[in-house]
Write a protein that holds these residues in place. Structure first.
Motif, PDB file in Angstrom:
ATOM      1  N   PRO A   1     -36.723   3.920 -31.851  1.00 35.08           N
ATOM      2  CA  PRO A   1     -37.706   3.443 -30.872  1.00 35.08           C
ATOM      3  C   PRO A   1     -37.840   1.921 -30.915  1.00 35.08           C
ATOM      4  O   PRO A   1     -38.884   1.370 -31.268  1.00 35.08           O
ATOM      5  N   LEU A   2     -36.755   1.249 -30.532  1.00 34.96           N
ATOM      6  CA  LEU A   2     -36.695  -0.208 -30.586  1.00 34.96           C
ATOM      7  C   LEU A   2     -36.494  -0.804 -29.198  1.00 34.96           C
ATOM      8  O   LEU A   2     -35.952  -1.912 -29.070  1.00 34.96           O
ATOM      9  N   GLU A   3     -36.943  -0.089 -28.161  1.00 33.63           N
ATOM     10  CA  GLU A   3     -36.702  -0.543 -26.804  1.00 33.63           C
ATOM     11  C   GLU A   3     -37.202  -1.966 -26.560  1.00 33.63           C
ATOM     12  O   GLU A   3     -36.562  -2.767 -25.878  1.00 33.63           O
ATOM     13  N   LEU A   4     -38.353  -2.287 -27.125  1.00 34.14           N
ATOM     14  CA  LEU A   4     -38.969  -3.582 -26.870  1.00 34.14           C
ATOM     15  C   LEU A   4     -38.515  -4.660 -27.847  1.00 34.14           C
ATOM     16  O   LEU A   4     -38.849  -5.829 -27.671  1.00 34.14           O
ATOM     17  N   SER A   5     -37.744  -4.281 -28.851  1.00 31.77           N
ATOM     18  CA  SER A   5     -37.238  -5.269 -29.813  1.00 31.77           C
ATOM     19  C   SER A   5     -35.920  -5.872 -29.369  1.00 31.77           C
ATOM     20  O   SER A   5     -35.542  -6.946 -29.834  1.00 31.77           O
ATOM     21  N   ARG A   6     -35.196  -5.167 -28.485  1.00 29.34           N
ATOM     22  CA  ARG A   6     -33.960  -5.691 -27.892  1.00 29.34           C
ATOM     23  C   ARG A   6     -32.941  -6.051 -28.980  1.00 29.34           C
ATOM     24  O   ARG A   6     -32.623  -7.215 -29.203  1.00 29.34           O
ATOM     25  N   VAL A   7     -32.406  -5.035 -29.634  1.00 31.60           N
ATOM     26  CA  VAL A   7     -31.467  -5.231 -30.736  1.00 31.60           C
ATOM     27  C   VAL A   7     -30.100  -4.722 -30.310  1.00 31.60           C
ATOM     28  O   VAL A   7     -29.912  -3.519 -30.107  1.00 31.60           O
ATOM     29  N   GLY A   8     -29.135  -5.604 -30.163  1.00 29.07           N
ATOM     30  CA  GLY A   8     -27.819  -5.183 -29.706  1.00 29.07           C
ATOM     31  C   GLY A   8     -26.700  -6.005 -30.299  1.00 29.07           C
ATOM     32  O   GLY A   8     -26.912  -6.874 -31.161  1.00 29.07           O
ATOM     33  N   ILE A   9     -25.499  -5.730 -29.805  1.00 27.90           N
ATOM     34  CA  ILE A   9     -24.310  -6.429 -30.293  1.00 27.90           C
ATOM     35  C   ILE A   9     -23.242  -6.410 -29.211  1.00 27.90           C
ATOM     36  O   ILE A   9     -23.205  -5.501 -28.366  1.00 27.90           O
ATOM     37  N   ARG A  10     -22.421  -7.435 -29.210  1.00 30.81           N
ATOM     38  CA  ARG A  10     -21.251  -7.497 -28.332  1.00 30.81           C
ATOM     39  C   ARG A  10     -20.036  -7.855 -29.173  1.00 30.81           C
ATOM     40  O   ARG A  10     -20.110  -8.757 -30.010  1.00 30.81           O
ATOM     41  N   PHE A  11     -18.929  -7.144 -28.964  1.00 29.57           N
ATOM     42  CA  PHE A  11     -17.684  -7.422 -29.667  1.00 29.57           C
ATOM     43  C   PHE A  11     -16.618  -7.863 -28.672  1.00 29.57           C
ATOM     44  O   PHE A  11     -16.519  -7.349 -27.558  1.00 29.57           O
ATOM     45  N   GLN A  12     -15.799  -8.829 -29.119  1.00 30.54           N
ATOM     46  CA  GLN A  12     -14.633  -9.287 -28.365  1.00 30.54           C
ATOM     47  C   GLN A  12     -13.418  -9.242 -29.280  1.00 30.54           C
ATOM     48  O   GLN A  12     -13.536  -9.189 -30.499  1.00 30.54           O
ATOM     49  N   LYS A  13     -12.237  -9.312 -28.663  1.00 31.07           N
ATOM     50  CA  LYS A  13     -11.005  -9.397 -29.454  1.00 31.07           C
ATOM     51  C   LYS A  13     -10.824 -10.801 -30.014  1.00 31.07           C
ATOM     52  O   LYS A  13     -10.336 -10.982 -31.127  1.00 31.07           O
ATOM     53  N   SER A  14     -11.191 -11.802 -29.223  1.00 28.29           N
ATOM     54  CA  SER A  14     -11.100 -13.190 -29.662  1.00 28.29           C
ATOM     55  C   SER A  14     -12.288 -13.943 -29.097  1.00 28.29           C
ATOM     56  O   SER A  14     -12.888 -13.529 -28.101  1.00 28.29           O
ATOM     57  N   SER A  15     -12.635 -15.026 -29.722  1.00 33.85           N
ATOM     58  CA  SER A  15     -13.823 -15.761 -29.323  1.00 33.85           C
ATOM     59  C   SER A  15     -13.617 -16.444 -27.979  1.00 33.85           C
ATOM     60  O   SER A  15     -12.592 -17.070 -27.732  1.00 33.85           O
ATOM     61  N   PHE A  16     -14.574 -16.289 -27.100  1.00 38.33           N
ATOM     62  CA  PHE A  16     -14.583 -16.971 -25.807  1.00 38.33           C
ATOM     63  C   PHE A  16     -15.892 -17.730 -25.718  1.00 38.33           C
ATOM     64  O   PHE A  16     -16.968 -17.155 -25.903  1.00 38.33           O
ATOM     65  N   GLU A  17     -15.823 -19.009 -25.449  1.00 37.79           N
ATOM     66  CA  GLU A  17     -17.005 -19.844 -25.550  1.00 37.79           C
ATOM     67  C   GLU A  17     -17.892 -19.704 -24.313  1.00 37.79           C
ATOM     68  O   GLU A  17     -17.817 -20.482 -23.377  1.00 37.79           O
ATOM     69  N   ASP A  18     -18.736 -18.688 -24.331  1.00 36.72           N
ATOM     70  CA  ASP A  18     -19.783 -18.580 -23.320  1.00 36.72           C
ATOM     71  C   ASP A  18     -21.123 -18.841 -24.003  1.00 36.72           C
ATOM     72  O   ASP A  18     -21.178 -19.178 -25.195  1.00 36.72           O
TER      73      ASP A  18
END
Length: 305
Positions: free
Chosen positions: A193-210
């Motif tokens: 129940p962490l809907e309001l805490s906004r806990v996530g992750i994003r994975f890429q193969k290589s770093s892209f500078e965004d």
């Protein structure tokens, strides 16, 4: 006064975490964490990255290609990742499946972005695809997943896979070894129940500078460390399959009662016979979510727990 929210009158609408009685004790757990204030932010962040990847894929040993994705970023849920995908490919036509997470459809309408459902047109160069796996409308791995990813490989179409529902299921099988997949993203808001805490992750193969890469740099750490810290300790405390293990039998029982099909995602039942059209989300079937019935937030149906 008539409520404007469907979930006040439709007990199975939406997609919610289960506010399980065991996890209500997590308030004390969380309060204790806030008292541990001497954090090494950079070390904590990298511990979070390592643990999250291990945690999310551990119940799914048949998923192939997880080692291809070695560049993580902390995100505010999955939605922040989607926004940056839209920005990076703002010149491309957004393609999603019917019944997908409503946010993508909304973006197409709000910003007059080129848009088409996957069943409206062939995939073409100049498209960009967002697809949830398990699929948002069914909680199952899309039967056409491999076909679409292979076609996107051939046509150079960038893809983002949304794995937000991954840990509502167990022992799923699909292949991430596709060049077209630019990002995979996930969050903890369905497992806990962490809907309001906004806990996530994003994975890429290589770093892209965004923007996300920059905010995650060790010299900056311009991210929500409070939510990261909370998510890290929740994952250390509870295994990724805890929800599936506890609620698989209640899911089967309520699906039998309602005459719907159990989804791979334990909080859903899928209506293949259009018995419950009020739960249609644009696809061919109707999705019922049991979380708010199980945990008593839908008061009229508390006895189903």
């Amino acid at each position: 006064m008539v409520s404007m929210f469907k979930w006040d009158i439709q007990p199975y609408v939406g997609a919610w975490s289960v506010h399980d009685p065991m996890l209500r004790d997590h308030r004390d757990f969380v309060q204790g964490l806030w008292n541990e204030r001497e954090w090494d932010f950079t070390e904590l962040k990298h511990d979070y990255f390592k643990l999250y990847k291990q945690w999310m894929f551990e119940p799914h040993p048949r998923i192939q290609g997880t080692d291809w994705y070695s560049e993580p970023c902390f995100t505010q849920g999955t939605t922040e990742s989607f926004n940056l995908f839209y920005i990076r490919y703002s010149d491309k036509r957004l393609r999603i499946a019917r019944g997908e997470y409503f946010y993508h459809n909304m973006i197409g309408k709000l910003y007059d972005k080129p848009f088409a459902f996957l069943d409206e047109d062939d995939l073409q160069e100049g498209d960009a695809v967002v697809l949830s796996v398990p699929f948002s409308d069914t909680g199952n791995v899309p039967y056409y997943l491999e076909e679409i990813l292979t076609e996107c490989d051939l046509k150079g179409i960038p893809v983002m896979l949304d794995l937000a529902y991954l840990n509502l299921a167990k022992d799923l099988s699909f292949d991430l070894r596709h060049e077209c997949i630019e990002y995979i993203t996930s969050s903890l808001s369905k497992s806990f129940p962490l809907e309001l805490s906004r806990v996530g992750i994003r994975f890429q193969k290589s770093s892209f500078e965004d923007q996300l890469n920059i905010m995650n740099e060790d010299k900056l750490n311009y991210i929500n460390m409070h939510s990261l810290y909370l998510g890290y300790h929740m994952m250390k405390e509870w295994k990724a399959d805890w929800l599936y293990t506890k609620y698989r039998y209640p899911q089967e029982r309520i699906c039998e009662e309602l005459e719907v099909e159990p989804s791979s995602c334990v909080i859903f039942g899928i209506d293949n016979n259009n018995t419950y059209p009020e739960y249609n989300r644009g696809g061919e079937t109707n999705r019922l979510c049991f979380s708010r019935v199980w945990d008593g937030r839908n008061i009229a149906n508390r006895e189903r727990l």
